[in-house]
Each structure stands twice: as C-alpha cells, then as structure tokens.
Design a protein around this motif. Sequence first.
Motif, PDB file in Angstrom:
ATOM      1  N   LEU A  55       0.500  -1.345   0.365  1.00  0.00           N
ATOM      2  CA  LEU A  55      -0.052   0.045   0.000  1.00  0.00           C
ATOM      3  C   LEU A  55       1.273   1.117  -0.182  1.00  0.00           C
ATOM      4  O   LEU A  55       0.247   2.915  -0.440  1.00  0.00           O
ATOM      5  CB  LEU A  55      -1.315   0.328   1.329  1.00  0.00           C
ATOM      6  N   ASP A  56       1.813   0.518   0.277  1.00  0.00           N
ATOM      7  CA  ASP A  56       3.049   2.393   0.224  1.00  0.00           C
ATOM      8  C   ASP A  56       4.062   1.777  -0.167  1.00  0.00           C
ATOM      9  O   ASP A  56       4.772   0.004   0.346  1.00  0.00           O
ATOM     10  CB  ASP A  56       3.299   2.430   2.494  1.00  0.00           C
ATOM     11  N   VAL A  57       4.901   2.622  -0.517  1.00  0.00           N
ATOM     12  CA  VAL A  57       6.344   1.816  -1.301  1.00  0.00           C
ATOM     13  C   VAL A  57       7.535   2.579   0.218  1.00  0.00           C
ATOM     14  O   VAL A  57       7.683   4.146   0.053  1.00  0.00           O
ATOM     15  CB  VAL A  57       7.113   1.945  -2.495  1.00  0.00           C
ATOM     16  N   ALA A  58       8.728   1.771   0.010  1.00  0.00           N
ATOM     17  CA  ALA A  58       9.400   2.707   0.490  1.00  0.00           C
ATOM     18  C   ALA A  58      10.722   3.673   0.606  1.00  0.00           C
ATOM     19  O   ALA A  58      10.678   3.601  -0.953  1.00  0.00           O
ATOM     20  CB  ALA A  58      10.850   0.820   1.441  1.00  0.00           C
ATOM     21  N   SER A  79      -1.525  -3.085  -7.925  1.00  0.00           N
ATOM     22  CA  SER A  79      -3.084  -2.942  -7.092  1.00  0.00           C
ATOM     23  C   SER A  79      -3.657  -5.012  -7.472  1.00  0.00           C
ATOM     24  O   SER A  79      -4.019  -5.227  -6.948  1.00  0.00           O
ATOM     25  CB  SER A  79      -3.825  -2.052  -7.528  1.00  0.00           C
ATOM     26  N   ASP A  80      -2.615  -5.595  -9.666  1.00  0.00           N
ATOM     27  CA  ASP A  80      -3.291  -6.578  -9.394  1.00  0.00           C
ATOM     28  C   ASP A  80      -2.172  -8.110  -8.450  1.00  0.00           C
ATOM     29  O   ASP A  80      -3.269  -8.543  -7.314  1.00  0.00           O
ATOM     30  CB  ASP A  80      -2.573  -6.988 -10.579  1.00  0.00           C
ATOM     31  N   LEU A  81      -0.979  -7.334  -7.994  1.00  0.00           N
ATOM     32  CA  LEU A  81      -0.285  -7.773  -6.823  1.00  0.00           C
ATOM     33  C   LEU A  81      -1.046  -8.238  -5.598  1.00  0.00           C
ATOM     34  O   LEU A  81      -1.125  -9.470  -5.272  1.00  0.00           O
ATOM     35  CB  LEU A  81       0.965  -7.430  -6.759  1.00  0.00           C
ATOM     36  N   ILE A  86      -2.485 -10.552  -1.034  1.00  0.00           N
ATOM     37  CA  ILE A  86      -3.023 -10.240   0.089  1.00  0.00           C
ATOM     38  C   ILE A  86      -4.349 -10.596   0.570  1.00  0.00           C
ATOM     39  O   ILE A  86      -4.673  -9.515  -0.399  1.00  0.00           O
ATOM     40  CB  ILE A  86      -2.312  -8.530   0.349  1.00  0.00           C
ATOM     41  N   GLY A  87      -4.742 -10.694   1.760  1.00  0.00           N
ATOM     42  CA  GLY A  87      -5.740 -10.656   2.176  1.00  0.00           C
ATOM     43  C   GLY A  87      -5.770  -9.656   3.416  1.00  0.00           C
ATOM     44  O   GLY A  87      -4.534  -9.837   4.399  1.00  0.00           O
TER      45      GLY A  87
END
Length: 234
Positions: A55-58, A79-81, A86-87
């Motif tokens: 949801l965020d990039v380092a 968003s596909d990944l 991930i749930g």
Amino acid sequence: MIDVRELWRTYQPAPDITVHALRGITVTVMPGEFVAIMGPSGSGKSTLMNVIGALDVATSGTYHLDGTPIDALSEDDLSDLRNQKIGFVFQAFNLVPRMTALDNVAMPLMYAGVGRRERLDRAADALASVGMGSRMHHVPTELSGGQQQRVAVARAIVTDPPLLLADEPTGNLDTHSTDDVLAIFDGLAAQGRTIVLITHEDDVARRAGRILRIDDGRITSDRRRRAPGVGAHV
Ligand code: ADP
C-alpha cells in the motif's frame, strides 16, 4: 513469502522536519509462518505493514513479495499483486454496512473478474469455513463484533491469497470472540497460509509461531517458537 532488506521509510511532513518511521528493517518470512509484530505506539508497525501490504513504497531498501520485486511495479501492477497475493483484516472490520455478509465477501472476487454465480458460491464457502454459513444473508449491524470480524476474515481469504495481513484484528473484540478469530488464524496457518498480524496483546502474540518486536523503526527482537509449518516446539 516476504523478503525485506534494509528498508527505510522517511516522512518529510514539513521542509525542516524529517521522520524516520523505519530505520533499516531486514526480515524474511517463510511461507506458512504466523508472525506477530509488537511494539509501542509510533514504533513503525503500521508503516511496516503498509509497505508489506504494497500500500506504500519504502524510501529505500528492497522488498520481494513471493519472489516479485515490488519496487519496480506500476500502480496498476501493485493493485493486481495485492488482489492476488494479499488478504487484509482490519481492527474496525471495514465491512460495507448495507451489504449482506455474502455480498461483502464476494466483493474482492468482482475485482478479480470472477462471474457472479462463482463469486457467490466461493463467498458462501469462505463464510462456511469461518463458521458464518448460517448468517450469510445478514447485514453487519445484525452481527456481533466477533461475527463481523469472521466475515472480514472470509472476505480476506475468498481470493485464496497466500498472505494474510491483520492490523490489530482482535483490538475491538471480547475474549471469547478473540479466541474464535485466533482459532481461525491458527487453522489458516496450519493450511500453509502466511499470516502477519500487529497486536498489542501478549495473549494474541503468543498464538503466533514468531514474535517480531520493533521500536523506533528497528527490529529489537525476533523470536521463533516453532519451525515454520512443523508445529514442533523448539
Ligand atoms: P505504529 O503503527 O507503531 O504506531 P506508525 O508506523 O504509525 O507507528 O508511525 C511511525 C512513525 O512515523 C511515528 O513517529 C509517526 O508519527 C510517523 N508517521 C507515520 N505516518 C506518517 C506520515 N504520513 N507523515 C509523517 N509522519 C508519519
């Protein structure tokens, strides 16, 4: 499943203020591990969870999710990944109020492009697997907190993601409902699903096979109770 190296996340809320929420986190999580993240408020738990959840990039460092380097992905690919891998389970359940449990759980399958009949079948199966089969036509306000969280877990697993991320999933629940939800997590971990959860409660963390403690953006301890997928006590 998760391979994070030298992760830094730096915020600059004002030109003269720099906040290092993560200060060089390196950790790997194997498939099937059940990991609890603990730490004081402001230590960087949510920031780490947001990065792990794509949801965020380092700011710097690398992150591979199930072998995929996420730093290089576009917003659409991310968003596909997320959808495939991930749930998410949240403290406040985050169910859509006017939709039945069944429709709430079926929703992620719509984004995955699954047809309506299959969506409803799979959502019903997911609800049955968390003991909510008899309540699937109820809306959230007709369900207790524990029941709503079980519906939220069903929604998180309906796409069959290998990784489940939970942010204080039992924070709003009484002891009895907490036990119900943790028993479901135990079952999912036993099936080989990877689970990472944030908690403040020692009782909850003890259910995990591994406890990561973080403070001031750094990992201060990393204790494994049992080898991943083995279940034997070490
Ligand atoms: P925790 O989840 O352990 O309470 P967080 O990850 O929310 O901790 O926050 C870690 C640190 O980063 C805190 O000092 C917090 O104030 C800061 N922080 C988090 N998000 C932001 C943001 N968007 N802008 C500026 N600082 C932030």
